[in-house]
Scaffold this motif. Structure first.
Motif, PDB file in Angstrom:
ATOM      1  N   UNK A 125      26.178 -57.301 -13.094  1.00  0.00           N
ATOM      2  CA  UNK A 125      27.528 -56.849 -13.447  1.00  0.00           C
ATOM      3  C   UNK A 125      27.472 -55.507 -14.162  1.00  0.00           C
ATOM      4  N   UNK A 126      26.495 -55.338 -15.056  1.00  0.00           N
ATOM      5  CA  UNK A 126      26.356 -54.061 -15.750  1.00  0.00           C
ATOM      6  C   UNK A 126      26.047 -52.940 -14.769  1.00  0.00           C
ATOM      7  N   UNK A 127      25.115 -53.216 -13.859  1.00  0.00           N
ATOM      8  CA  UNK A 127      24.757 -52.192 -12.866  1.00  0.00           C
ATOM      9  C   UNK A 127      25.936 -51.874 -11.957  1.00  0.00           C
ATOM     10  N   UNK A 128      26.658 -52.909 -11.561  1.00  0.00           N
ATOM     11  CA  UNK A 128      27.800 -52.711 -10.662  1.00  0.00           C
ATOM     12  C   UNK A 128      28.843 -51.791 -11.277  1.00  0.00           C
ATOM     13  N   UNK A 129      29.182 -52.031 -12.529  1.00  0.00           N
ATOM     14  CA  UNK A 129      30.205 -51.196 -13.152  1.00  0.00           C
ATOM     15  C   UNK A 129      29.686 -49.793 -13.435  1.00  0.00           C
ATOM     16  N   UNK A 130      28.409 -49.656 -13.690  1.00  0.00           N
ATOM     17  CA  UNK A 130      27.882 -48.327 -13.971  1.00  0.00           C
ATOM     18  C   UNK A 130      27.753 -47.475 -12.716  1.00  0.00           C
ATOM     19  N   UNK A 131      27.667 -48.112 -11.558  1.00  0.00           N
ATOM     20  CA  UNK A 131      27.519 -47.370 -10.301  1.00  0.00           C
ATOM     21  C   UNK A 131      28.818 -47.434  -9.497  1.00  0.00           C
ATOM     22  N   UNK A 132      29.128 -48.594  -8.930  1.00  0.00           N
ATOM     23  CA  UNK A 132      30.374 -48.730  -8.165  1.00  0.00           C
ATOM     24  C   UNK A 132      31.589 -48.502  -9.053  1.00  0.00           C
ATOM     25  N   UNK A 133      31.479 -48.885 -10.325  1.00  0.00           N
ATOM     26  CA  UNK A 133      32.591 -48.636 -11.242  1.00  0.00           C
ATOM     27  C   UNK A 133      32.882 -47.167 -11.390  1.00  0.00           C
ATOM     28  N   UNK A 134      31.807 -46.359 -11.479  1.00  0.00           N
ATOM     29  CA  UNK A 134      32.014 -44.913 -11.550  1.00  0.00           C
ATOM     30  C   UNK A 134      32.693 -44.401 -10.277  1.00  0.00           C
ATOM     31  N   UNK A 135      32.275 -44.951  -9.141  1.00  0.00           N
ATOM     32  CA  UNK A 135      32.897 -44.543  -7.886  1.00  0.00           C
ATOM     33  C   UNK A 135      34.385 -44.862  -7.887  1.00  0.00           C
ATOM     34  N   UNK A 136      34.741 -46.050  -8.364  1.00  0.00           N
ATOM     35  CA  UNK A 136      36.153 -46.439  -8.419  1.00  0.00           C
ATOM     36  C   UNK A 136      36.924 -45.506  -9.341  1.00  0.00           C
ATOM     37  N   UNK A 192      35.542 -58.036 -12.139  1.00  0.00           N
ATOM     38  CA  UNK A 192      34.233 -58.326 -12.754  1.00  0.00           C
ATOM     39  C   UNK A 192      34.212 -59.633 -13.545  1.00  0.00           C
ATOM     40  N   UNK A 193      35.314 -59.972 -14.200  1.00  0.00           N
ATOM     41  CA  UNK A 193      35.357 -61.248 -14.918  1.00  0.00           C
ATOM     42  C   UNK A 193      35.219 -62.410 -13.945  1.00  0.00           C
ATOM     43  N   UNK A 194      35.888 -62.304 -12.806  1.00  0.00           N
ATOM     44  CA  UNK A 194      35.766 -63.355 -11.786  1.00  0.00           C
ATOM     45  C   UNK A 194      34.353 -63.400 -11.220  1.00  0.00           C
ATOM     46  N   UNK A 195      33.743 -62.232 -11.015  1.00  0.00           N
ATOM     47  CA  UNK A 195      32.366 -62.195 -10.523  1.00  0.00           C
ATOM     48  C   UNK A 195      31.410 -62.830 -11.528  1.00  0.00           C
ATOM     49  N   UNK A 196      31.658 -62.605 -12.806  1.00  0.00           N
ATOM     50  CA  UNK A 196      30.813 -63.204 -13.837  1.00  0.00           C
ATOM     51  C   UNK A 196      30.906 -64.722 -13.803  1.00  0.00           C
ATOM     52  N   UNK A 197      32.093 -65.245 -13.516  1.00  0.00           N
ATOM     53  CA  UNK A 197      32.273 -66.696 -13.433  1.00  0.00           C
ATOM     54  C   UNK A 197      31.612 -67.262 -12.178  1.00  0.00           C
ATOM     55  N   UNK A 198      31.824 -66.625 -11.041  1.00  0.00           N
ATOM     56  CA  UNK A 198      31.272 -67.122  -9.779  1.00  0.00           C
ATOM     57  C   UNK A 198      29.776 -66.877  -9.677  1.00  0.00           C
ATOM     58  N   UNK A 199      29.319 -65.755 -10.216  1.00  0.00           N
ATOM     59  CA  UNK A 199      27.894 -65.451 -10.262  1.00  0.00           C
ATOM     60  C   UNK A 199      27.232 -65.459  -8.912  1.00  0.00           C
ATOM     61  N   UNK A 200      26.102 -66.165  -8.825  1.00  0.00           N
ATOM     62  CA  UNK A 200      25.306 -66.132  -7.605  1.00  0.00           C
ATOM     63  C   UNK A 200      25.993 -66.818  -6.434  1.00  0.00           C
ATOM     64  N   UNK A 201      27.057 -67.545  -6.687  1.00  0.00           N
ATOM     65  CA  UNK A 201      27.797 -68.150  -5.569  1.00  0.00           C
ATOM     66  C   UNK A 201      28.447 -67.099  -4.679  1.00  0.00           C
ATOM     67  N   UNK A 202      28.556 -65.875  -5.174  1.00  0.00           N
ATOM     68  CA  UNK A 202      29.109 -64.797  -4.349  1.00  0.00           C
ATOM     69  C   UNK A 202      28.227 -64.499  -3.138  1.00  0.00           C
ATOM     70  N   UNK A 203      26.957 -64.850  -3.195  1.00  0.00           N
ATOM     71  CA  UNK A 203      26.056 -64.520  -2.091  1.00  0.00           C
ATOM     72  C   UNK A 203      25.878 -65.673  -1.114  1.00  0.00           C
ATOM     73  N   UNK A 204      26.328 -66.866  -1.478  1.00  0.00           N
ATOM     74  CA  UNK A 204      26.133 -67.999  -0.587  1.00  0.00           C
ATOM     75  C   UNK A 204      26.923 -67.838   0.696  1.00  0.00           C
TER      76      UNK A 204
END
Length: 737
Positions: free
Chosen positions: A279-290, A335-347
């Motif tokens: 999540x930290x990496x996502x916001x620092x990279x894709x977040x910057x893009x957004x 991101x809050x939802x991603x933090x809750x779902x976590x690794x289930x996002x990849x299933x």
């Protein structure tokens, strides 16, 4: 694997805070959303309708004088009365027509009524065959009030008895039906778009939860923006059509930003990062893009504030708020939802990082083929796009009329009869108004009216001293055209001449030497001419602001001068393709029968300008995402070609997916029955598809291969500026696995 080290950037800190407080953030977001829904529910009723007027223009000043001194205005309501048998001078027809006119004059919103019969048989108000004649009226109030009243009059005064039939037309009547049809088309389109986009997103993600999250961000943006616009109505006018832009852009940007964020989150998880680290990496990279993409899109639509028209400024307010709310949804709630779902996002999902080497990816291989022969590939692509854009060289700017509506509209059917049976257009008379204190002699006024009646395209001039046709006085004066201290002339144009050359007619009337101390020329044709002139006058400023702001922002992203220049040229090329398609289709009539509209040989300038801002902003959205990935790889390896190929492979699938969903959402509007919506749907969809495929997939790698290391060059004196203010994506320090 080490846990996250101390946060280094603001976006990493946001990711850390969101992870730790994921449940409070989600619960708070739901509570806020409930409040926003309550506010947004009343938004549409707080918006207003607008007329094609240029504030501060001569025609608007003339309109004010007409209202204040003559208690009248433009004939914005027309009753076409047709004799069932005989002609309009039969006694029974005269009695029925006068009764209808008297009834209309008694309506509360009607300020003035005049007709063929009340003016003693004015031939400009009678059809060529004598079977029909007109009752004209001025309905008072602003556009919202007038159209609300006329919406009631249309069914009430569409009638038939044994003596006459009555049909309704007029500029406000046409606008009333256009607004009603556009609303119906938009509701129908959204009922199709939302489930269709959900299906597409499920196909892209291979997971329903990810699709619902993505669509949810878009819907949050729509609701929050509508609530924000309602709040803005306390200070400024917001045009009703702005709500339509909110629906399209809110869902579109929500999908774009969510795709960027979720894909980066999955990519980090696929490399073995913990949810917190991902999540930290996502916001620092894709977040910057957004963030950066939001700045470019917001800047592109914000320049509409430079135009002196409330309805276009409404689009600026709507566009900027949509960007802000979509970014908030993608950077806080998602991101809050991603933090809750976590690794289930990849299933059962498809991760961005492919299971096979990146070099085997289809976009990587396409990029290799293009970069081996950049001149050949780039040349063919440029020729193809130039051919699509070529029709734009023949664009003709005109004004809208009832033919914006599809066949079958009652108002359009009445206008078709008016065009067929009436040579003149008395309902669209020019109003020439004396504004000075010194009243000229009757002979001077007569000479003025005589000269005006000789202008090509003028059928008749009515004045207080007589009626003039082709330089000759043919009738007595009209007392309606005088007040206690003012007087005016009513200049009636020939329909065909007004349709073909309104600018010339208005210009010649204004250029004629007047006996009045001061003269104002108004009326509906003058209002449209003034509106178009003011719009085109500001067009270079709007275009220049867009180019300048986005160029500066791209420099701050890349530290390069060539990449922003390339991006600007390529985005203008996609805009050129859009205008070429609009010209070929909606001006010249290509596929008119298939799509279902009537070409009038011109394009109304207002909506293409709106589309320019939207498409330019969305093109920059894709440019930012691709260039940020290329820049990231270049900083890691220092290899230009490798960076382009890696950036293409990592970004093109997402750009294509985002473009597909957005093109589909816009394309559905082409199925509507109002030409404006069809124009927006087809034009924007074509531009997005071309931009995401030919431009991003072929021209970007070809040009970056030809430029080589020069892609990243900038003058030495700009290096400190980039270091101080640059908005580059960076691999976060927390990405140590």
């Amino acid at each position: 694997m080490t846990d996250a080290p101390p946060s280094d950037t603001a976006l990493e800190r946001l990711g850390e805070a969101t992870y730790r407080r994921r449940w409070p953030v989600l619960i708070g977001a739901l509570l806020v959303l409930a409040g926003l829904v309550a506010v947004a529910a009343g938004a549409l009723s707080s918006f207003v309708l607008n007329r094609w007027e240029a504030a501060g223009s001569e025609s608007v000043a003339a309109q004010d004088v007409l209202r204040e001194e003559f208690a009248t205005g433009n004939a914005n309501l027309i009753l076409l009365i047709t004799a069932v048998d005989g002609d309009v001078d039969d006694a029974a027809v005269v009695q029925s027509a006068n009764a209808v006119a008297d009834e209309l004059a008694g309506e509360g919103a009607v300020g003035d009524v005049w007709s063929y019969w009340s003016l003693g048989g004015d031939v400009t108000l009678r059809s060529d065959d004598g079977a029909s004649a007109l009752v004209l009226a001025h309905v008072t109030g602003d556009a919202t009030e007038a159209r609300a009243a006329i919406a009631e009059y249309i069914p009430d005064y569409t009638r038939e008895d044994a003596t006459v039939t009555v049909q309704v037309a007029g500029s406000e009547a046409a606008s009333t039906q256009i607004s009603a049809r556009a609303t119906q088309d938009f509701v129908r389109a959204e009922l199709i778009i939302i489930p269709l986009m959900l299906v597409l997103l499920v196909f892209i993600y291979r997971r329903v939860s990810s699709a619902l999250l993505t669509l949810g961000v878009g819907l949050f943006s729509v609701i929050a923006t509508l609530a924000g616009l309602r709040a803005l109505t306390a200070a400024v006018e917001i045009a009703s059509f702005a709500s339509n832009i909110v629906l399209v852009m809110g869902i579109g940007l929500g999908v774009d930003y969510s795709l960027f964020v979720i894909s980066r989150f999955r990519e980090a998880l696929g490399r073995g990062a913990t949810v917190r680290l991902a999540l930290r990496e996502t916001l620092n990279t894709a977040g910057r893009t957004v963030v950066f993409s939001g700045l470019t899109v917001a800047a592109s639509v914000a320049v509409l504030l430079a135009l002196p028209f409330p309805f276009l400024r409404s689009f600026a307010y709507a566009g900027v708020l949509t960007v802000i709310t979509a970014a908030v949804g993608a950077l806080v709630i998602l991101p809050a939802a991603l933090a809750v779902l976590g690794e289930r996002m990849t299933r059962r999902g498809i991760t961005v990082a492919p299971p096979k080497p990146m070099e085997q990816g289809r976009w990587y291989r396409l990029g290799q083929r293009v970069m081996r022969r950049p001149v050949r590939w780039g040349g063919v692509a440029l020729l193809a796009l130039a051919a699509l854009a070529a029709p734009a060289l023949g664009v003709q700017i005109g004004v809208p009329d009832d033919r914006v509506l599809a066949q079958g509209s009652s108002v359009r059917a009445t206008y078709e009869q008016l065009r067929t049976d009436f040579r003149t257009e008395a309902n669209d008379a020019l109003q020439v108004i004396e504004t000075g204190d010194a009243a000229p002699a009757d002979a001077e006024v007569a000479a003025y009216a005589t000269a005006m009646s000789r202008i090509a395209g003028i059928a008749q001039v009515n004045s207080s001293v007589g009626v003039f046709v082709d330089g000759a006085r043919i009738g007595d004066g009209d007392e309606r055209l005088e007040s206690a201290s003012w007087q005016r002339l009513e200049v009636i144009p020939v329909r065909a001449d007004l349709d073909d050359d309104a600018d010339r007619i208005v210009g010649e009337v204004r250029a004629l030497e007047s006996p009045f101390e001061e003269t104002l020329v108004g009326g509906y044709p003058a209002q449209l001419v003034d509106f178009r002139a003011a719009l085109l006058e500001r067009l270079p400023l709007v275009a220049g602001l867009i180019l300048l702001v986005t160029f500066v922002l791209l420099f701050l992203l890349t530290g390069s001068l060539l990449i922003p220049l390339k991006a600007t040229v390529l985005n203008l090329l996609s805009i050129g393709v859009m205008f070429g398609v609009l010209t070929a289709v909606f001006q010249n009539g290509l596929l008119a029968d298939v799509i279902g509209f009537t070409p009038v040989g011109t394009l109304d300038p207002a909506f293409p300008i709106l589309m320019f801002c939207v498409v330019y902003g969305l093109s920059m959205d894709y440019e930012v995402f691709m260039v940020s990935r290329i820049r990231e790889e270049y900083e890691r390896t220092g290899d230009n070609d490798r960076a382009v190929l890696a950036g293409l492979q990592r970004s093109a699938p997402l750009i294509t997916a985002a473009a597909l969903t957005l093109a589909v959402s816009f394309g559905v509007y082409a199925t509507g029955s109002v030409m404006y919506l069809q124009m927006i749907g087809i034009g924007v969809a074509v531009a997005i598809v071309i931009d995401a495929t030919v431009i991003r997939g072929i021209l970007v790698p070809a040009l970056m291969r030809l430029a080589g290391e020069a892609n990243w060059w900038a003058p030495t004196f700009l290096t400190p500026v980039f270091r101080r203010f640059g908005l580059r994506e960076e691999e976060p320090a927390s990405a140590t696995l």
